[in-house]
Enzyme design. Sequence first.
Site, PDB file in Angstrom:
ATOM      1  N   ASP A  33       0.848  -1.186   0.000  1.00 50.15           N
ATOM      2  CA  ASP A  33       0.000   0.000   0.000  1.00 50.15           C
ATOM      3  C   ASP A  33       0.892   1.249   0.000  1.00 50.15           C
ATOM      4  O   ASP A  33       1.905   1.303   0.703  1.00 50.15           O
ATOM      5  CB  ASP A  33      -0.918   0.006   1.227  1.00 50.15           C
ATOM      6  CG  ASP A  33      -2.056   0.997   1.088  1.00 50.15           C
ATOM      7  OD1 ASP A  33      -3.212   0.558   0.961  1.00 50.15           O
ATOM      8  OD2 ASP A  33      -1.794   2.224   1.093  1.00 50.15           O
ATOM      9  N   ILE A  34       0.505   2.236  -0.784  1.00 53.77           N
ATOM     10  CA  ILE A  34       1.317   3.451  -0.906  1.00 53.77           C
ATOM     11  C   ILE A  34       1.321   4.269   0.393  1.00 53.77           C
ATOM     12  O   ILE A  34       2.222   5.084   0.613  1.00 53.77           O
ATOM     13  CB  ILE A  34       0.787   4.298  -2.100  1.00 53.77           C
ATOM     14  CG1 ILE A  34       1.860   5.207  -2.650  1.00 53.77           C
ATOM     15  CG2 ILE A  34      -0.454   5.081  -1.712  1.00 53.77           C
ATOM     16  CD1 ILE A  34       1.507   5.818  -3.993  1.00 53.77           C
ATOM     17  N   ASN A  89     -12.876  -2.861   2.709  1.00 49.88           N
ATOM     18  CA  ASN A  89     -13.801  -1.741   2.855  1.00 49.88           C
ATOM     19  C   ASN A  89     -14.865  -1.874   1.772  1.00 49.88           C
ATOM     20  O   ASN A  89     -14.544  -2.105   0.599  1.00 49.88           O
ATOM     21  CB  ASN A  89     -13.050  -0.415   2.722  1.00 49.88           C
ATOM     22  CG  ASN A  89     -12.101  -0.178   3.889  1.00 49.88           C
ATOM     23  OD1 ASN A  89     -12.378  -0.584   5.016  1.00 49.88           O
ATOM     24  ND2 ASN A  89     -10.972   0.453   3.622  1.00 49.88           N
ATOM     25  N   GLY A  95     -15.140   3.715   3.907  1.00 52.42           N
ATOM     26  CA  GLY A  95     -13.746   4.032   3.645  1.00 52.42           C
ATOM     27  C   GLY A  95     -13.225   3.533   2.315  1.00 52.42           C
ATOM     28  O   GLY A  95     -12.041   3.700   2.009  1.00 52.42           O
ATOM     29  N   GLN A  96     -14.083   2.913   1.503  1.00 52.76           N
ATOM     30  CA  GLN A  96     -13.597   2.424   0.202  1.00 52.76           C
ATOM     31  C   GLN A  96     -13.397   3.597  -0.747  1.00 52.76           C
ATOM     32  O   GLN A  96     -14.280   4.460  -0.897  1.00 52.76           O
ATOM     33  CB  GLN A  96     -14.596   1.427  -0.408  1.00 52.76           C
ATOM     34  CG  GLN A  96     -14.047   0.759  -1.662  1.00 52.76           C
ATOM     35  CD  GLN A  96     -14.939  -0.367  -2.196  1.00 52.76           C
ATOM     36  OE1 GLN A  96     -16.050  -0.577  -1.707  1.00 52.76           O
ATOM     37  NE2 GLN A  96     -14.460  -1.067  -3.201  1.00 52.76           N
ATOM     38  N   HIS A 102     -10.339  -5.272  -3.324  1.00 50.29           N
ATOM     39  CA  HIS A 102      -8.998  -5.496  -2.793  1.00 50.29           C
ATOM     40  C   HIS A 102      -9.076  -5.775  -1.309  1.00 50.29           C
ATOM     41  O   HIS A 102      -9.894  -5.197  -0.598  1.00 50.29           O
ATOM     42  CB  HIS A 102      -8.095  -4.281  -3.047  1.00 50.29           C
ATOM     43  CG  HIS A 102      -8.671  -2.996  -2.561  1.00 50.29           C
ATOM     44  ND1 HIS A 102      -9.650  -2.316  -3.255  1.00 50.29           N
ATOM     45  CD2 HIS A 102      -8.440  -2.273  -1.446  1.00 50.29           C
ATOM     46  CE1 HIS A 102      -9.976  -1.226  -2.587  1.00 50.29           C
ATOM     47  NE2 HIS A 102      -9.259  -1.179  -1.467  1.00 50.29           N
ATOM     48  N   HIS A 104      -7.015  -5.584   2.260  1.00 50.61           N
ATOM     49  CA  HIS A 104      -5.876  -5.016   2.980  1.00 50.61           C
ATOM     50  C   HIS A 104      -5.346  -6.094   3.922  1.00 50.61           C
ATOM     51  O   HIS A 104      -6.101  -6.609   4.756  1.00 50.61           O
ATOM     52  CB  HIS A 104      -6.311  -3.825   3.831  1.00 50.61           C
ATOM     53  CG  HIS A 104      -6.835  -2.653   3.063  1.00 50.61           C
ATOM     54  ND1 HIS A 104      -6.077  -1.536   2.812  1.00 50.61           N
ATOM     55  CD2 HIS A 104      -8.052  -2.420   2.509  1.00 50.61           C
ATOM     56  CE1 HIS A 104      -6.804  -0.648   2.139  1.00 50.61           C
ATOM     57  NE2 HIS A 104      -8.004  -1.155   1.946  1.00 50.61           N
TER      58      HIS A 104
HETATM   59  P1  5GP Z   1      -9.706   1.542   0.074  1.00 51.52           P
HETATM   60  O1  5GP Z   1      -9.763   2.876   0.770  1.00 51.52           O
HETATM   61  O2  5GP Z   1     -10.413   1.600  -1.264  1.00 51.52           O
HETATM   62  O3  5GP Z   1     -10.143   0.380   0.908  1.00 51.52           O
HETATM   63  O4  5GP Z   1      -8.171   1.262  -0.187  1.00 51.52           O
HETATM   64  C1  5GP Z   1      -7.438   1.844  -1.196  1.00 51.52           C
HETATM   65  C2  5GP Z   1      -5.992   1.768  -0.782  1.00 51.52           C
HETATM   66  O5  5GP Z   1      -5.197   1.951  -1.933  1.00 51.52           O
HETATM   67  C3  5GP Z   1      -5.559   2.833   0.228  1.00 51.52           C
HETATM   68  O6  5GP Z   1      -5.067   2.205   1.404  1.00 51.52           O
HETATM   69  C4  5GP Z   1      -4.488   3.624  -0.507  1.00 51.52           C
HETATM   70  O7  5GP Z   1      -3.421   4.009   0.331  1.00 51.52           O
HETATM   71  C5  5GP Z   1      -4.051   2.667  -1.593  1.00 51.52           C
HETATM   72  N1  5GP Z   1      -3.598   3.318  -2.816  1.00 51.52           N
HETATM   73  C6  5GP Z   1      -4.200   4.353  -3.461  1.00 51.52           C
HETATM   74  N2  5GP Z   1      -3.524   4.672  -4.575  1.00 51.52           N
HETATM   75  C7  5GP Z   1      -2.470   3.818  -4.626  1.00 51.52           C
HETATM   76  C8  5GP Z   1      -1.394   3.668  -5.565  1.00 51.52           C
HETATM   77  O8  5GP Z   1      -1.281   4.379  -6.571  1.00 51.52           O
HETATM   78  N3  5GP Z   1      -0.489   2.690  -5.297  1.00 51.52           N
HETATM   79  C9  5GP Z   1      -0.590   1.882  -4.193  1.00 51.52           C
HETATM   80  N4  5GP Z   1       0.367   0.954  -4.027  1.00 51.52           N
HETATM   81  N5  5GP Z   1      -1.602   2.001  -3.297  1.00 51.52           N
HETATM   82  C10 5GP Z   1      -2.521   2.956  -3.516  1.00 51.52           C
END
Ligand code: 5GP
Length: 118
Positions: A33-34, A89, A95-96, A102, A104
Amino acid sequence: MSESTPSIFSRIIAREIPATIVAENDRVIAFEDISPQADLHVLVVPKTDEYADVTALAAGDPELLAEVVAMAKQIADERSDGQYRLIFNNGEAAGQTIFHVHAHVLAGNLGEGTLVGH
Ligand code: 5GP
């Protein structure tokens, strides 16, 4: 989903944008995760963009969901002590932010309150 702009994750899968990939097979990919929320924070992502969230994935391809979980466990074994938190999420209010399903995978220094996306 396929009819709209490719998700960030589809672009990572296509190697159009960089990511630190930690595992990959024909159907599933995992990368760091970034914005990590724990010592280990990896996203495990089906390569298909057909499913927006885990509810859709479970209904449409439960075997693929099992493959996501298996890869999460493999990563936790390899990169931590095999114990891990698995978070999906589901929906913006939860929080999605990326609507390409995906998981986590989090391990290490997990506070009781660790929530992704908050
Ligand atoms: P969500 O909030 O949809 O459950 O999770 C999305 C996740 O993707 C977040 O934890 C966010 O930090 C990660 N993320 C967003 N953009 C990027 C990216 O460009 N590269 C990577 N490796 N992770 C990302």
